[in-house]
Design a protein around this motif. Structure first.
Motif, PDB file in Angstrom:
ATOM      1  N   SER A 128       2.372 -14.593   9.101  1.00 26.26           N
ATOM      2  CA  SER A 128       2.412 -13.860   7.831  1.00 26.26           C
ATOM      3  C   SER A 128       3.824 -13.397   7.530  1.00 26.26           C
ATOM      4  CB  SER A 128       1.483 -12.641   7.898  1.00 26.26           C
ATOM      5  OG  SER A 128       1.671 -11.802   6.777  1.00 26.26           O
ATOM      6  N   LEU A 129       4.212 -13.509   6.267  1.00 26.24           N
ATOM      7  CA  LEU A 129       5.512 -13.031   5.797  1.00 26.24           C
ATOM      8  C   LEU A 129       5.326 -12.031   4.658  1.00 26.24           C
ATOM      9  CD1 LEU A 129       7.523 -16.392   5.796  1.00 26.24           C
ATOM     10  CD2 LEU A 129       7.708 -14.522   7.444  1.00 26.24           C
ATOM     11  N   GLY A 130       4.231 -11.282   4.723  1.00 24.51           N
ATOM     12  CA  GLY A 130       3.934 -10.352   3.638  1.00 24.51           C
ATOM     13  C   GLY A 130       4.202  -8.897   3.954  1.00 24.51           C
ATOM     14  N   THR A 131       4.859  -8.620   5.076  1.00 24.72           N
ATOM     15  CA  THR A 131       5.062  -7.233   5.505  1.00 24.72           C
ATOM     16  C   THR A 131       5.787  -6.397   4.463  1.00 24.72           C
ATOM     17  OG1 THR A 131       5.123  -7.933   7.821  1.00 24.72           O
ATOM     18  CG2 THR A 131       6.056  -5.770   7.308  1.00 24.72           C
ATOM     19  N   ALA A 132       6.836  -6.946   3.854  1.00 21.43           N
ATOM     20  CA  ALA A 132       7.613  -6.188   2.871  1.00 21.43           C
ATOM     21  C   ALA A 132       6.752  -5.770   1.677  1.00 21.43           C
ATOM     22  CB  ALA A 132       8.806  -7.011   2.396  1.00 21.43           C
ATOM     23  N   GLY A 133       5.814  -6.619   1.283  1.00 19.84           N
ATOM     24  CA  GLY A 133       4.928  -6.282   0.168  1.00 19.84           C
ATOM     25  C   GLY A 133       4.037  -5.093   0.488  1.00 19.84           C
ATOM     26  N   PHE A 134       3.470  -5.065   1.694  1.00 17.49           N
ATOM     27  CA  PHE A 134       2.624  -3.939   2.094  1.00 17.49           C
ATOM     28  C   PHE A 134       3.457  -2.666   2.262  1.00 17.49           C
ATOM     29  CE2 PHE A 134       0.275  -7.633   4.061  1.00 17.49           C
ATOM     30  CZ  PHE A 134      -0.677  -7.698   3.060  1.00 17.49           C
ATOM     31  N   MET A 135       4.675  -2.814   2.769  1.00 14.86           N
ATOM     32  CA  MET A 135       5.575  -1.664   2.871  1.00 14.86           C
ATOM     33  C   MET A 135       5.857  -1.092   1.485  1.00 14.86           C
ATOM     34  SD  MET A 135       8.466  -2.808   5.627  1.00 14.86           S
ATOM     35  CE  MET A 135       9.421  -1.323   5.300  1.00 14.86           C
ATOM     36  N   CYS A 136       6.097  -1.958   0.528  1.00 11.76           N
ATOM     37  CA  CYS A 136       6.396  -1.535  -0.840  1.00 11.76           C
ATOM     38  C   CYS A 136       5.235  -0.711  -1.414  1.00 11.76           C
ATOM     39  CB  CYS A 136       6.666  -2.762  -1.701  1.00 11.76           C
ATOM     40  SG  CYS A 136       7.092  -2.400  -3.417  1.00 11.76           S
ATOM     41  N   ILE A 137       4.024  -1.188  -1.218  1.00  8.03           N
ATOM     42  CA  ILE A 137       2.847  -0.471  -1.724  1.00  8.03           C
ATOM     43  C   ILE A 137       2.743   0.898  -1.070  1.00  8.03           C
ATOM     44  CG2 ILE A 137       0.324  -0.472  -1.769  1.00  8.03           C
ATOM     45  CD1 ILE A 137       0.479  -3.553  -1.955  1.00  8.03           C
ATOM     46  N   GLY A 138       2.848   0.944   0.265  1.00  4.39           N
ATOM     47  CA  GLY A 138       2.746   2.207   0.968  1.00  4.39           C
ATOM     48  C   GLY A 138       3.840   3.183   0.569  1.00  4.39           C
ATOM     49  N   ALA A 139       5.057   2.671   0.372  1.00  3.54           N
ATOM     50  CA  ALA A 139       6.189   3.532   0.024  1.00  3.54           C
ATOM     51  C   ALA A 139       5.988   4.168  -1.348  1.00  3.54           C
ATOM     52  CB  ALA A 139       7.481   2.717   0.050  1.00  3.54           C
ATOM     53  N   TYR A 140       5.581   3.380  -2.344  1.00  5.25           N
ATOM     54  CA  TYR A 140       5.432   3.912  -3.695  1.00  5.25           C
ATOM     55  C   TYR A 140       4.234   4.857  -3.804  1.00  5.25           C
ATOM     56  CZ  TYR A 140       9.136   1.316  -6.052  1.00  5.25           C
ATOM     57  OH  TYR A 140      10.360   0.876  -6.474  1.00  5.25           O
ATOM     58  N   VAL A 141       3.120   4.501  -3.183  1.00  4.52           N
ATOM     59  CA  VAL A 141       1.940   5.369  -3.257  1.00  4.52           C
ATOM     60  C   VAL A 141       2.237   6.723  -2.618  1.00  4.52           C
ATOM     61  CG1 VAL A 141      -0.425   5.680  -2.412  1.00  4.52           C
ATOM     62  CG2 VAL A 141       0.276   3.480  -3.350  1.00  4.52           C
ATOM     63  N   SER A 142       2.799   6.708  -1.425  1.00  9.39           N
ATOM     64  CA  SER A 142       3.106   7.955  -0.732  1.00  9.39           C
ATOM     65  C   SER A 142       4.133   8.786  -1.493  1.00  9.39           C
ATOM     66  CB  SER A 142       3.615   7.650   0.685  1.00  9.39           C
ATOM     67  OG  SER A 142       4.040   8.811   1.337  1.00  9.39           O
ATOM     68  N   SER A 143       5.177   8.131  -1.983  1.00 12.71           N
ATOM     69  CA  SER A 143       6.250   8.857  -2.676  1.00 12.71           C
ATOM     70  C   SER A 143       5.741   9.544  -3.941  1.00 12.71           C
ATOM     71  CB  SER A 143       7.385   7.896  -3.026  1.00 12.71           C
ATOM     72  OG  SER A 143       7.948   7.343  -1.866  1.00 12.71           O
ATOM     73  N   GLY A 189       5.985   1.794   5.583  1.00 18.51           N
ATOM     74  CA  GLY A 189       6.688   1.888   4.307  1.00 18.51           C
ATOM     75  C   GLY A 189       6.715   3.310   3.780  1.00 18.51           C
ATOM     76  N   ALA A 190       5.600   4.038   3.935  1.00 19.95           N
ATOM     77  CA  ALA A 190       5.547   5.428   3.477  1.00 19.95           C
ATOM     78  C   ALA A 190       6.536   6.295   4.248  1.00 19.95           C
ATOM     79  CB  ALA A 190       4.123   5.962   3.649  1.00 19.95           C
ATOM     80  N   LEU A 191       6.615   6.112   5.560  1.00 19.98           N
ATOM     81  CA  LEU A 191       7.553   6.887   6.380  1.00 19.98           C
ATOM     82  C   LEU A 191       9.001   6.515   6.054  1.00 19.98           C
ATOM     83  CD1 LEU A 191       5.703   6.689   9.813  1.00 19.98           C
ATOM     84  CD2 LEU A 191       5.822   8.666   8.289  1.00 19.98           C
ATOM     85  N   MET A 192       9.237   5.226   5.812  1.00 20.88           N
ATOM     86  CA  MET A 192      10.583   4.772   5.466  1.00 20.88           C
ATOM     87  C   MET A 192      11.048   5.419   4.161  1.00 20.88           C
ATOM     88  SD  MET A 192      13.014   2.530   6.492  1.00 20.88           S
ATOM     89  CE  MET A 192      12.326   1.072   7.277  1.00 20.88           C
ATOM     90  N   ALA A 193      10.151   5.512   3.179  1.00 19.95           N
ATOM     91  CA  ALA A 193      10.514   6.100   1.888  1.00 19.95           C
ATOM     92  C   ALA A 193      10.908   7.565   2.041  1.00 19.95           C
ATOM     93  CB  ALA A 193       9.347   5.968   0.910  1.00 19.95           C
ATOM     94  N   SER A 194      10.130   8.311   2.821  1.00 20.71           N
ATOM     95  CA  SER A 194      10.429   9.727   3.009  1.00 20.71           C
ATOM     96  C   SER A 194      11.681   9.926   3.857  1.00 20.71           C
ATOM     97  CB  SER A 194       9.236  10.436   3.663  1.00 20.71           C
ATOM     98  OG  SER A 194       9.485  11.805   3.836  1.00 20.71           O
ATOM     99  N   LEU A 195      11.945   9.008   4.783  1.00 17.09           N
ATOM    100  CA  LEU A 195      13.143   9.116   5.608  1.00 17.09           C
ATOM    101  C   LEU A 195      14.408   8.874   4.787  1.00 17.09           C
ATOM    102  CD1 LEU A 195      14.434   9.351   8.470  1.00 17.09           C
ATOM    103  CD2 LEU A 195      14.227   6.853   8.619  1.00 17.09           C
TER     104      LEU A 195
END
Length: 350
Positions: free
Chosen positions: A63-78, A236-242
């Motif tokens: 799978s090469l979709g990790t960045a997409g799931f990170m993006c979703i988690g980052a925006y929702v959490s933020s 992704g959510a943790l990365m956004a807050s960091l």
């Protein structure tokens, strides 16, 4: 004897966790912000590596979709932790959707929400896409990740478009990041060492044989993919807050490649290998920044070369693949029995 080993291992694990806790308590007052940032990134990349290792290393789905799931988690959490005043300041081209404007949640709830929405996306994309295999699955998930990034770039009433989100509250400190890392590691360990995990390994080793044994391979693959998406959303959510700021360009394919490097360097199928791989990759990426800066040694002046860091890093990865194709840990796991047994063996051999 077995009970004695279990008691000993539990005691050693408690000592190790206590030592890590003391270290995390010591760090803020004794290390500078740059080193603390690296420690935080190690924890987050460990979570991302574990999520991809579940999909790729344990279940055998490329799978090469990790960045997409990170993006979703980052925006929702933020969007859930941004205060309304900050939302007013950053959504200047088009106003934020009214539902999202009033939405607010504590940090832990926001991170879980980011993971759950990413898991839902993983489920929805997984049902049609996981009927593919091998390189076709990799291409399909790569396309999915790029679609998510492009959509995030073109819905300004939700994501603020190319401007991204800024001023995200920096809740993701060492305690949160390492807490989530150990939670992810524990869940993965219990999962991989259960009957469910044995089924995933059987699918990885020989899917036809697994089907012949009565395993519903498609269902197991979808569940594994969804769980991997959940933890990628958490990362992704943790990365956004960091970082306190995100935009769609952060989640390009290079982000997925970085996580893939973590898994390959640590060892496919090894959970502790993902943590070791995250440590190696994060430190190496930061340490190699020196080659992009001018260096003066006496009368010798060496100009910095932009992009050289990634060139050297790529060469390092190639050398790892050539001379250590199974990664640092291979498919093995760290264990107290193995460590103490190796030490005893070394002493007896000496």
């Amino acid at each position: 004897m077995m009970e004695a080993n279990k008691t000993r291992n539990l005691f050693l694990s408690l000592i190790a966790l206590t030592a890590i806790g003391v270290f995390l308590w010591w760090v803020p007052g004794n290390l500078d912000g740059y080193k603390i940032q690296i420690l935080n990134l190690i924890a987050i990349y460990s979570i991302l590596g574990l999520s991809l290792n579940l999909i790729y290393g344990i279940t055998g789905m490329f799978s090469l979709g990790t960045a997409g799931f990170m993006c979703i988690g980052a925006y929702v959490s933020s969007l859930l932790i941004l205060p309304e005043m900050q939302k007013d300041m950053i959504f200047i081209l088009e106003p934020l959707n009214p539902v999202l404007y009033s939405a607010h949640a504590p940090f832990v709830v926001a991170v879980l929400a980011g993971g759950l929405v990413a898991a839902l996306a993983g489920l929805l994309i997984g049902i049609p896409v996981l009927r593919l295999g091998g390189d076709y699955l990799g291409i399909a998930t790569l396309g999915f990740a790029e679609i998510i990034r492009v959509v995030a770039n073109n819905i300004p009433t939700i994501t603020n478009g190319a401007l991204g989100l800024k001023g995200i509250p920096p809740y993701a400190n060492l305690w949160w990041n390492y807490g989530w890392m150990f939670f992810t590691l524990y869940v993965m360990y219990r999962l991989v060492n259960s009957n469910f995990g044995n089924a995933l390994k059987a699918i990885r080793d020989d899917e036809l044989a697994a089907k012949a044994m009565g395993i519903d391979t498609f269902r197991y693959r979808v569940i594994s993919f969804t769980l991997g998406a959940f933890f990628a959303g958490i990362g992704g959510a943790l990365m956004a807050s960091l970082l306190t700021t995100i935009d769609p360009k952060m989640f390009m394919v290079i982000m997925t490649y970085n996580v893939l490097m973590v898994v390959v360097a640590g060892g496919l199928g090894s959970l502790t290998g993902s943590v070791i791989g995250a440590t190696i990759v994060t430190i190496l990426l930061e340490w190699l920044r020196i080659v992009e800066n001018p260096i003066t040694i006496g009368s010798l002046h060496i100009p910095g070369v932009p992009g050289m860091r990634m060139v050297i890093f790529a060469i390092s990865l190639i050398l790892i693949i050539i001379y250590r194709p199974d990664g640092v840990m291979g498919n093995r796991e760290f264990s107290w029995n193995g460590l103490l047994g190796a030490r005893k063996g070394g002493k007896s051999n000496g």
